[in-house]
Design a protein around this motif. Structure first.
Motif, PDB file in Angstrom:
ATOM      1  N   MET A 154      -1.534  -0.319  -5.488  1.00  0.00           N
ATOM      2  CA  MET A 154      -0.170   0.039  -5.106  1.00  0.00           C
ATOM      3  C   MET A 154      -0.165   1.293  -4.233  1.00  0.00           C
ATOM      4  N   LEU A 155      -1.073   2.235  -4.546  1.00  0.00           N
ATOM      5  CA  LEU A 155      -1.157   3.451  -3.736  1.00  0.00           C
ATOM      6  C   LEU A 155      -1.618   3.140  -2.317  1.00  0.00           C
ATOM      7  N   LEU A 156      -2.595   2.246  -2.193  1.00  0.00           N
ATOM      8  CA  LEU A 156      -3.067   1.848  -0.867  1.00  0.00           C
ATOM      9  C   LEU A 156      -1.956   1.166  -0.072  1.00  0.00           C
ATOM     10  N   LEU A 157      -1.193   0.304  -0.754  1.00  0.00           N
ATOM     11  CA  LEU A 157      -0.075  -0.352  -0.083  1.00  0.00           C
ATOM     12  C   LEU A 157       0.958   0.666   0.370  1.00  0.00           C
ATOM     13  N   LEU A 158       1.169   1.689  -0.462  1.00  0.00           N
ATOM     14  CA  LEU A 158       2.122   2.732  -0.090  1.00  0.00           C
ATOM     15  C   LEU A 158       1.630   3.498   1.140  1.00  0.00           C
ATOM     16  N   VAL A 159       0.349   3.848   1.147  1.00  0.00           N
ATOM     17  CA  VAL A 159      -0.210   4.560   2.311  1.00  0.00           C
ATOM     18  C   VAL A 159      -0.101   3.699   3.563  1.00  0.00           C
ATOM     19  N   GLY A 204       2.097   1.373   4.115  1.00  0.00           N
ATOM     20  CA  GLY A 204       3.505   1.322   4.506  1.00  0.00           C
ATOM     21  C   GLY A 204       3.937   2.574   5.241  1.00  0.00           C
ATOM     22  N   VAL A 205       3.484   3.741   4.736  1.00  0.00           N
ATOM     23  CA  VAL A 205       3.830   4.998   5.420  1.00  0.00           C
ATOM     24  C   VAL A 205       3.208   5.042   6.810  1.00  0.00           C
ATOM     25  N   TYR A 206       1.970   4.560   6.895  1.00  0.00           N
ATOM     26  CA  TYR A 206       1.305   4.545   8.206  1.00  0.00           C
ATOM     27  C   TYR A 206       2.064   3.661   9.203  1.00  0.00           C
ATOM     28  N   LEU A 207       2.484   2.488   8.747  1.00  0.00           N
ATOM     29  CA  LEU A 207       3.236   1.595   9.637  1.00  0.00           C
ATOM     30  C   LEU A 207       4.575   2.209  10.015  1.00  0.00           C
TER      31      LEU A 207
END
Length: 472
Positions: free
Chosen positions: A27-32, A34-37
């Motif tokens: 979930m943390l990787l997905l959050l990172v 998402g922030v990057y995108l």
């Protein structure tokens, strides 16, 4: 109710927490990501950077020094609306290659430096290089309309492309991380807290006296084991409490029955003794009758007290069991020989069936003799003359069974469930001619003390069959 997607049953807690942590990292990787995108979409300058009419077009003046409008690159530049200006050493325009769109024919140092800053409000993009070709000296200036090529200052630094401050993105990212951590910790806490809440509720009910409480957990292996231990503990407590209640009730009934059984003969003894004291038994025959009655009643009281003492002795923690591995057939013959006189006196027909080969078993000779004597005494007391009494030894795999059966009147079925309780007799009326009512209770306790059992059965031609079992 258990959800279909819950698969935590009997899974180790460590494995469950590890999987939860891996899920948190995903979930943390997905959050990172998402922030990057989000930042990538927000960087509009980066998206628009170098978007020209011809994507292969060079916007550096140095790339056109050799061609000077006569090569392929120059043609691309001219088609894109740009042009080249050749300046002399004094920054005056001496030649134009392409369609010049402004009217500037001379530059000073300040105007060139301002143009080379390529600010967003400039109409043209500038690029300048030193010219020293074919004997020419001076400068080569490239100009392209700003609506054809989009540029940014310091385009090697990502910060220059952001629409918001770095602090804004740090705050947003930190907030999302904190929310994710809160959700993860709440999730893990709930999974651990739920079985603990069920256990706590069960313990409160147990403390309140509800010993029938049982809990059902759908959780990791450690919690399942705690739940199984709790239920086992509840079973033991409930069973112990029930046994204690029954023992207390039995004790109260025992005291009442004992008082009753002692009061009746003692009252009779007092009555006949008072008659003798008052001189109502004047003739010798009546005095003898009164004295015999007093003697018999005193013997009955003594026997009752002895049986009570024997029953209490069996329940005492100080009781010592003298268990040995002996030949059971010879021991049984000796017991029958001691009681044969009473059997003949009652005109019973004895059938002793003992195997010819030796049969060994582990038992206490004194307790075993007490069990057999009690059962034979009961048969003699409650059956008419001529009754067939069968005593048989039956070897089994791990035990030896001894059956003592008769074809007499039998025991009423309604008494079978309580026949081994103290003060229960085969005659419901509890007549004075009956025994103490403790014989069968003592017999069963003796059998159980030896690690065996005593049960009552019935056959077609034998309504009363007592079976003693002792271990080999």
């Amino acid at each position: 109710m258990k959800h279909p997607w819950e698969s935590r049953d009997n899974r180790p807690l460590q494995t469950s927490l590890t999987l939860d942590f891996l899920l948190f990292n995903c979930m943390l990787l997905l959050l990172v990501l998402g922030v990057y995108l989000f930042i990538r979409m927000d960087v509009t300058h980066m998206i628009l950077n170098k978007q020209v009419a011809d994507p292969d077009l060079s916007v550096q003046a140095g790339d056109y020094r050799e061609e000077l409008g006569k090569g392929q690159e120059s043609n691309r530049l001219l088609k894109s609306g740009g042009w080249l200006e050749i300046l002399d050493n004094d920054k005056n325009v001496v030649e134009v290659i392409g369609n010049k769109q402004d009217k500037t024919n001379s530059y000073d140092e300040e105007s060139l430096y301002l143009g080379l800053e390529n600010r967003a409000d400039q109409p043209y993009y500038y690029s300048l290089t030193r010219l020293n070709e074919d004997g020419r000296t001076g400068w080569l200036l490239l100009k392209i309309p700003r609506d054809v090529v989009k540029v940014s200052i310091n385009n090697g630094v990502l910060v220059s492309y952001l629409n918001h401050s770095v602090f804004f993105y740090v705050i947003v990212f930190s907030g999302l991380i904190l929310i994710l951590i809160f959700v993860y910790s709440s999730w893990v806490t709930r999974r651990i807290k739920k079985p603990l809440r069920i256990l706590n509720l069960g313990l409160k009910q147990m403390i309140g006296g509800n010993y029938s409480t049982r809990i059902e957990l759908y959780a990791e292996k450690e919690f399942m084991r705690i739940g199984e231990t709790f239920n086992f503990m509840a079973d033991v407590i409930e069973r112990t409490t029930e046994e204690k209640r029954r023992a207390e009730k039995s004790k109260q009934r025992l005291m009442v029955d004992l008082s009753h059984d002692l009061k009746t003969p003692i009252t009779s003894i007092q009555g006949y003794a008072q008659a003798l004291v008052e001189g109502r038994g004047t003739d010798t025959e009546r005095q003898t009758k009164y004295l015999n009655y007093i003697y018999n009643k005193s013997v009955q009281v003594t026997k009752l007290i002895q049986n009570m003492l024997e029953l209490l002795k069996l329940d005492s923690p100080d009781f010592i069991l003298h268990e040995q591995r002996l030949e059971l057939g010879d021991c049984l013959r000796e017991i029958i020989a001691d009681t044969y006189g009473e059997i003949e006196q009652k005109a019973f027909l004895l059938q002793l069936q003992v195997p010819e080969q030796e049969v060994y078993a582990r038992f206490d000779p004194e307790l075993f003799a007490s069990v057999v004597n009690n059962l034979i005494a009961n048969a003699l007391a409650y059956n008419p003359p001529g009754t067939v009494l069968r005593v048989q030894v039956i070897p089994e795999d791990t035990e030896v069974a001894v059956e003592i059966a008769d074809n007499g009147v039998g025991i009423p079925k309604e008494l079978w469930s309580t026949i081994f309780d103290p003060f229960v007799r085969g005659d419901e009326a509890r007549t004075a001619s009956g025994g103490t009512g403790l014989g069968l209770s003592i017999a069963r306790k003796n059998a159980e003390k030896m690690g065996g059992s005593l049960v009552l059965e019935s056959r077609d031609n034998e309504p009363t069959v007592f079976t003693i079992r002792v271990p080999k």
